[in-house]
Design a protein around this motif. Structure first.
Motif, mmCIF file in Angstrom:
data_model
loop_
_atom_site.group_PDB
_atom_site.id
_atom_site.type_symbol
_atom_site.label_atom_id
_atom_site.label_comp_id
_atom_site.label_asym_id
_atom_site.label_seq_id
_atom_site.Cartn_x
_atom_site.Cartn_y
_atom_site.Cartn_z
ATOM 1 N N GLU A 73 0.826 -1.211 0.000
ATOM 2 C CA GLU A 73 0.000 0.000 0.000
ATOM 3 C C GLU A 73 0.861 1.263 0.000
ATOM 4 N N VAL A 74 0.485 2.203 -0.864
ATOM 5 C CA VAL A 74 1.252 3.440 -0.996
ATOM 6 C C VAL A 74 0.276 4.623 -0.971
ATOM 7 N N ASP A 75 0.660 5.704 -0.271
ATOM 8 C CA ASP A 75 -0.161 6.907 -0.210
ATOM 9 C C ASP A 75 -0.030 7.660 -1.541
ATOM 10 N N GLY A 76 -1.148 7.732 -2.293
ATOM 11 C CA GLY A 76 -1.122 8.378 -3.613
ATOM 12 C C GLY A 76 -1.201 9.895 -3.553
ATOM 13 N N ASN A 77 -1.370 10.429 -2.338
ATOM 14 C CA ASN A 77 -1.482 11.871 -2.182
ATOM 15 C C ASN A 77 -0.120 12.480 -1.838
ATOM 16 N N GLN A 78 0.867 12.204 -2.679
ATOM 17 C CA GLN A 78 2.237 12.714 -2.498
ATOM 18 C C GLN A 78 2.772 13.068 -3.876
ATOM 19 N N PRO A 79 3.910 13.792 -3.947
ATOM 20 C CA PRO A 79 4.473 14.110 -5.261
ATOM 21 C C PRO A 79 4.827 12.828 -6.039
ATOM 22 N N ILE A 80 4.725 12.910 -7.375
ATOM 23 C CA ILE A 80 4.941 11.759 -8.257
ATOM 24 C C ILE A 80 6.246 11.012 -7.947
ATOM 25 N N GLU A 81 7.345 11.771 -7.806
ATOM 26 C CA GLU A 81 8.653 11.136 -7.596
ATOM 27 C C GLU A 81 8.736 10.434 -6.231
ATOM 28 N N THR A 82 8.114 11.035 -5.210
ATOM 29 C CA THR A 82 8.112 10.418 -3.873
ATOM 30 C C THR A 82 7.371 9.082 -3.921
ATOM 31 N N ILE A 83 6.233 9.076 -4.629
ATOM 32 C CA ILE A 83 5.451 7.835 -4.743
ATOM 33 C C ILE A 83 6.291 6.770 -5.443
ATOM 34 N N HIS A 84 6.953 7.181 -6.509
ATOM 35 C CA HIS A 84 7.770 6.241 -7.281
ATOM 36 C C HIS A 84 8.857 5.597 -6.405
ATOM 37 N N GLN A 85 9.544 6.439 -5.625
ATOM 38 C CA GLN A 85 10.613 5.918 -4.763
ATOM 39 C C GLN A 85 10.051 4.980 -3.693
ATOM 40 N N GLU A 86 8.876 5.357 -3.173
ATOM 41 C CA GLU A 86 8.266 4.502 -2.141
ATOM 42 C C GLU A 86 7.892 3.136 -2.727
ATOM 43 N N ILE A 87 7.392 3.139 -3.961
ATOM 44 C CA ILE A 87 7.033 1.872 -4.618
ATOM 45 C C ILE A 87 8.289 1.004 -4.795
#
Ligand code: AMP
Length: 212
Positions: free
Chosen positions: A192-206
């Motif tokens: 599970e990843v929080d989609g309410n973050q900047p695009i690059e932050t989401i990518h790194q978290e994934i």
């Protein structure tokens, strides 16, 4: 490696999918996009799909099955990234059955979470290129060419990206995916990843959570 990216419409799954496809050499299976192309054809299936999509409902599992059978060609790819499917347990079983013929399975599922108000805000700002199908967002991911696509095509608003249709699609989405998300949890493949973050932050978290 076979991945699924799942999330309410407008959660940015298309953008994250593009990163993953390029980095991991996967084939992108985006059912919404495939169905929109079919809906444009003047055939019995085309008309049926168009009417279903215009109502904001899901197309039948039978129609989806035919489409997936055609699309799951393993030649020259390291796996698939499913985007927009599975939305229910029938679709999940179908995909795993097809993959099992190649000794594979769905390895991980990325769930991008997003609150409803944010979904409506984002989707009303979504624009699609009439020519190449590329998707932008006026707020989160604008085209560098302003009102046109990078390819020069005109950017238009999809008919199902208006608030009433968005609400219906969201309802259908959660209602039908509830069970499949529960199955992913039980199988311990859900990330599970929080989609309410900047695009690059989401990518790194994934990347971090998938350990890639
Ligand atoms: P999306 O682009 O994922 O929001 O999908 C747009 C529309 O395509 C949905 O509202 C459905 O009508 C249809 N659709 C996309 N993926 C599926 C699916 N896996 N099963 C059934 N219908 C789908």
């Amino acid at each position: 490696m076979n991945l699924v990216i799942i999330g309410p419409q407008g959660s940015g799954k298309g953008t994250q999918a593009e990163f993953l496809v390029n980095e991991l050499g996967l084939r992108h299976i985006e059912t919404g996009e495939i169905l929109r192309k079919i809906a444009e054809t003047n055939t019995v299936t085309g008309r049926l799909v168009r009417e279903t999509m215009d109502r904001g409902e899901l197309v039948s599992d039978e129609v989806l099955m035919e489409i997936l059978k055609d699309q799951l060609d393993h030649t020259g790819v390291k796996g698939f990234l499913f985007d927009g499917t599975p939305r229910n347990l029938v679709q999940y079983k179908l995909i795993n059955d097809i993959l099992a013929l190649h000794g594979q399975k769905i390895d991980k599922v990325i769930l991008l979470n997003l609150p409803e108000e944010e979904t409506i805000k984002r989707l009303s700002s979504r624009r699609t290129c009439e020519q190449c199908g590329r998707v932008y967002n006026l707020i989160t991911n604008p085209s560098p060419n302003g009102e046109s696509c990078e390819c020069g095509g005109e950017l238009i608003q999809r008919e199902d990206d208006v608030p009433e249709a968005i609400k219906r699609r969201l309802l259908a989405f959660w209602r039908s995916t509830e069970q499949v998300i529960e199955a992913f949890k039980q199988e311990n493949i859900l990330v599970e990843v929080d989609g309410n973050q900047p695009i690059e932050t989401i990518h790194q978290e994934i990347r971090q959570k998938l350990e890639i």
